[in-house]
Scaffold this motif. Structure first.
Motif, PDB file in Angstrom:
ATOM      1  N   GLY A 170       0.596  -1.203   0.364  1.00 11.85           N
ATOM      2  CA  GLY A 170      -0.230   0.146  -0.311  1.00 11.85           C
ATOM      3  C   GLY A 170       0.927   1.223   0.041  1.00 11.85           C
ATOM      4  O   GLY A 170       2.228   1.053  -0.269  1.00 11.85           O
ATOM      5  N   LEU A 171       0.032   2.187   0.163  1.00 15.56           N
ATOM      6  CA  LEU A 171       1.588   3.359   0.083  1.00 15.56           C
ATOM      7  C   LEU A 171       0.788   4.098   1.822  1.00 15.56           C
ATOM      8  O   LEU A 171      -0.616   4.499   1.910  1.00 15.56           O
ATOM      9  CB  LEU A 171      -0.019   4.730  -0.523  1.00 15.56           C
ATOM     10  CG  LEU A 171       0.972   5.878  -0.867  1.00 15.56           C
ATOM     11  CD1 LEU A 171       2.189   5.822  -1.675  1.00 15.56           C
ATOM     12  CD2 LEU A 171       0.035   6.927  -2.141  1.00 15.56           C
ATOM     13  N   GLY A 172       1.993   4.711   2.108  1.00 18.02           N
ATOM     14  CA  GLY A 172       2.116   5.304   3.856  1.00 18.02           C
ATOM     15  C   GLY A 172       2.378   6.395   3.817  1.00 18.02           C
ATOM     16  O   GLY A 172       2.908   6.875   2.387  1.00 18.02           O
ATOM     17  N   VAL A 173       1.376   7.265   3.705  1.00 17.99           N
ATOM     18  CA  VAL A 173       1.354   9.275   3.736  1.00 17.99           C
ATOM     19  C   VAL A 173       0.837   9.369   5.644  1.00 17.99           C
ATOM     20  O   VAL A 173       0.655   8.547   6.688  1.00 17.99           O
ATOM     21  CB  VAL A 173      -0.178   9.313   2.658  1.00 17.99           C
ATOM     22  CG1 VAL A 173      -0.219   8.867   1.915  1.00 17.99           C
ATOM     23  CG2 VAL A 173      -1.392   8.891   3.886  1.00 17.99           C
ATOM     24  N   PRO A 174       1.239  10.925   5.415  1.00 15.69           N
ATOM     25  CA  PRO A 174       1.291  11.012   6.493  1.00 15.69           C
ATOM     26  C   PRO A 174      -0.198  11.215   7.497  1.00 15.69           C
ATOM     27  O   PRO A 174      -0.996  12.200   6.559  1.00 15.69           O
ATOM     28  CB  PRO A 174       1.476  12.358   6.627  1.00 15.69           C
ATOM     29  CG  PRO A 174       2.446  12.710   5.795  1.00 15.69           C
ATOM     30  CD  PRO A 174       1.300  11.478   4.717  1.00 15.69           C
ATOM     31  N   ALA A 238       8.289  12.461   9.946  1.00 15.78           N
ATOM     32  CA  ALA A 238       9.047  13.964   9.413  1.00 15.78           C
ATOM     33  C   ALA A 238       8.524  14.608   8.635  1.00 15.78           C
ATOM     34  O   ALA A 238       8.807  15.884   8.340  1.00 15.78           O
ATOM     35  CB  ALA A 238      10.521  13.413   9.393  1.00 15.78           C
ATOM     36  N   GLY A 239       7.288  14.236   7.930  1.00 13.49           N
ATOM     37  CA  GLY A 239       6.729  15.358   6.746  1.00 13.49           C
ATOM     38  C   GLY A 239       7.605  15.575   5.275  1.00 13.49           C
ATOM     39  O   GLY A 239       7.433  16.535   4.558  1.00 13.49           O
ATOM     40  N   LEU A 240       8.692  14.032   5.097  1.00 10.38           N
ATOM     41  CA  LEU A 240       9.434  13.718   4.007  1.00 10.38           C
ATOM     42  C   LEU A 240       8.543  13.578   2.958  1.00 10.38           C
ATOM     43  O   LEU A 240       9.684  13.752   1.662  1.00 10.38           O
ATOM     44  CB  LEU A 240      10.503  13.501   4.372  1.00 10.38           C
ATOM     45  CG  LEU A 240      11.928  14.065   5.613  1.00 10.38           C
ATOM     46  CD1 LEU A 240      13.113  13.188   5.639  1.00 10.38           C
ATOM     47  CD2 LEU A 240      11.962  15.306   5.192  1.00 10.38           C
ATOM     48  N   GLY A 241       7.489  12.731   2.856  1.00 11.43           N
ATOM     49  CA  GLY A 241       7.223  12.741   1.743  1.00 11.43           C
ATOM     50  C   GLY A 241       6.623  10.918   1.914  1.00 11.43           C
ATOM     51  O   GLY A 241       6.251  10.712   2.896  1.00 11.43           O
ATOM     52  N   VAL A 242       5.673  10.427   0.570  1.00 13.01           N
ATOM     53  CA  VAL A 242       4.597   9.755   1.225  1.00 13.01           C
ATOM     54  C   VAL A 242       5.707   8.461   0.264  1.00 13.01           C
ATOM     55  O   VAL A 242       7.011   8.463  -0.431  1.00 13.01           O
ATOM     56  CB  VAL A 242       3.252   9.402   0.333  1.00 13.01           C
ATOM     57  CG1 VAL A 242       3.176  10.348   1.001  1.00 13.01           C
ATOM     58  CG2 VAL A 242       4.209   9.513  -1.082  1.00 13.01           C
ATOM     59  N   GLY A 243       5.587   6.901   0.597  1.00 14.66           N
ATOM     60  CA  GLY A 243       6.323   5.996  -0.380  1.00 14.66           C
ATOM     61  C   GLY A 243       5.092   4.374   0.045  1.00 14.66           C
ATOM     62  O   GLY A 243       4.433   4.074   0.919  1.00 14.66           O
ATOM     63  N   LEU A 244       6.014   3.552  -0.649  1.00 18.56           N
ATOM     64  CA  LEU A 244       5.403   1.816  -0.299  1.00 18.56           C
ATOM     65  C   LEU A 244       5.445   1.070   0.905  1.00 18.56           C
ATOM     66  O   LEU A 244       7.104   1.786   0.918  1.00 18.56           O
ATOM     67  CB  LEU A 244       6.144   1.492  -1.877  1.00 18.56           C
ATOM     68  CG  LEU A 244       4.784   2.102  -3.491  1.00 18.56           C
ATOM     69  CD1 LEU A 244       6.010   1.275  -4.428  1.00 18.56           C
ATOM     70  CD2 LEU A 244       3.694   1.977  -3.727  1.00 18.56           C
TER      71      LEU A 244
END
Length: 305
Positions: A170-174, A238-244
């Motif tokens: 899936g996609l990890g987001v803040p 830390a708010g640096l982005g999103v990732g799988l």
């Protein structure tokens, strides 16, 4: 035909230069040149030709190198057929990615310590390209690798890949990100303005991200790289982005994991070994135990509520 000479030709077809072959085999460029020239005399045809300051294989040389892969595998298989004793023993060198080692290989090693105390497994953590290179260089006997359904690995006729298990990602987001669940392309489109985090030692997940982003109509801004999934979660926090991230992962409090459906994103794990070694008892045993464990995990997952 001397198999040592044939191996030099096969490695020349793979590595592209006599210097690289000499370095890999621990000999000199002159020796490699002489042995390939002798092989050409044995075959009665030219196997290499000048190409600038280097050499390249002739059509006959390329064809013999193709035969050489099969011949060398058969010779190696014959050696194993003549090996005394049937009980697996000795040292099996395994190179693989961290998740496969931690969740599948280590439990198998624990089992082997009681059932086959004379069999020792040497473990090295590597991403797929690194593990496959060790396999090609004969510095590993078994490679645990993966690819994605959206970024399939290139097939190599010199090895056989045994499918072990699959895992949905899936996609990890803040947590605070304004991203709603939906199809994969809908989720990606909502994250078009975010930075993206990819693996630092493998390009497969970046290929997946770029493919899906293109289907969703944007070019992803890939800015950060991390090999550790925990570090990826830390970067997301830390708010640096999103990732799988794999579905089922225990997420950090500040991370929300969105499923990716239609199209699915699926990691596929493999046990990879060179032809000619597949019947070597230690390799065959560990591969079979990995297959059994993968099957048990699939049954357990399918029965989970």
């Amino acid at each position: 035909m001397e198999t040592r000479r044939l191996r030099m030709l096969v490695e020349l077809s793979r590595l592209g230069s006599m210097r690289a072959v000499a370095d890999m085999l621990g000999t000199t460029t002159s020796t490699v040149s002489q042995q390939i020239a002798a092989l050409a005399d044995d075959m009665g045809t030219a196997l290499i030709e000048p190409h600038g300051r280097r050499v390249r294989l002739t059509p006959a040389g390329r064809r013999l190198a193709e035969h050489g892969v099969t011949i060398l595998a058969a010779v190696e298989a014959a050696r194993h057929d003549l090996a005394p004793g049937s009980e697996p023993n000795g040292t099996l060198r395994v190179a693989g990615f961290a998740t496969a080692i931690r969740t599948h290989l280590l439990p198998v090693i624990t089992t082997l310590s009681g059932s086959h105390p004379r069999l020792h497994v040497l473990v090295r953590e590597h991403e797929p390209a690194e593990a496959l290179q060790l396999l090609a260089d004969d510095m590993a006997d078994l490679a645990l690798t993966y690819d994605y359904n959206l970024a399939p690995a290139t097939e190599d006729p010199a090895v056989r890949a045994t499918a072990l298990w699959t895992a949905r990602w899936g996609l990890g987001v803040p947590v605070e990100a304004d991203v709603r669940e939906g199809t994969t392309l809908e989720v990606f489109a909502q994250c078009a303005g975010h930075d993206w985090i990819v693996n630092s030692r493998n390009t497969a997940d970046e290929t997946v991200i770029r493919t899906l982003a293109s289907m969703a109509g944007f070019t992803p801004r890939i800015t950060h790289q991390a090999d550790s999934l925990d570090l990826v979660q830390g970067m997301i926090t830390a708010g640096l982005g999103v990732g799988l991230l794999p579905l089922g992962t225990v997420t950090f409090p500040a991370v929300r994991l969105l499923p990716l459906d239609t199209p699915d994103v699926e990691l596929r794990a493999y046990a990879v070994a060179r032809h000619g070694r597949l019947d070597w008892p230690p390799l065959a045993l560990v591969t079979e135990l990995l297959l059994q464990r993968s099957a048990r995990e699939r049954r357990r997952t399918s029965l989970a509520p």
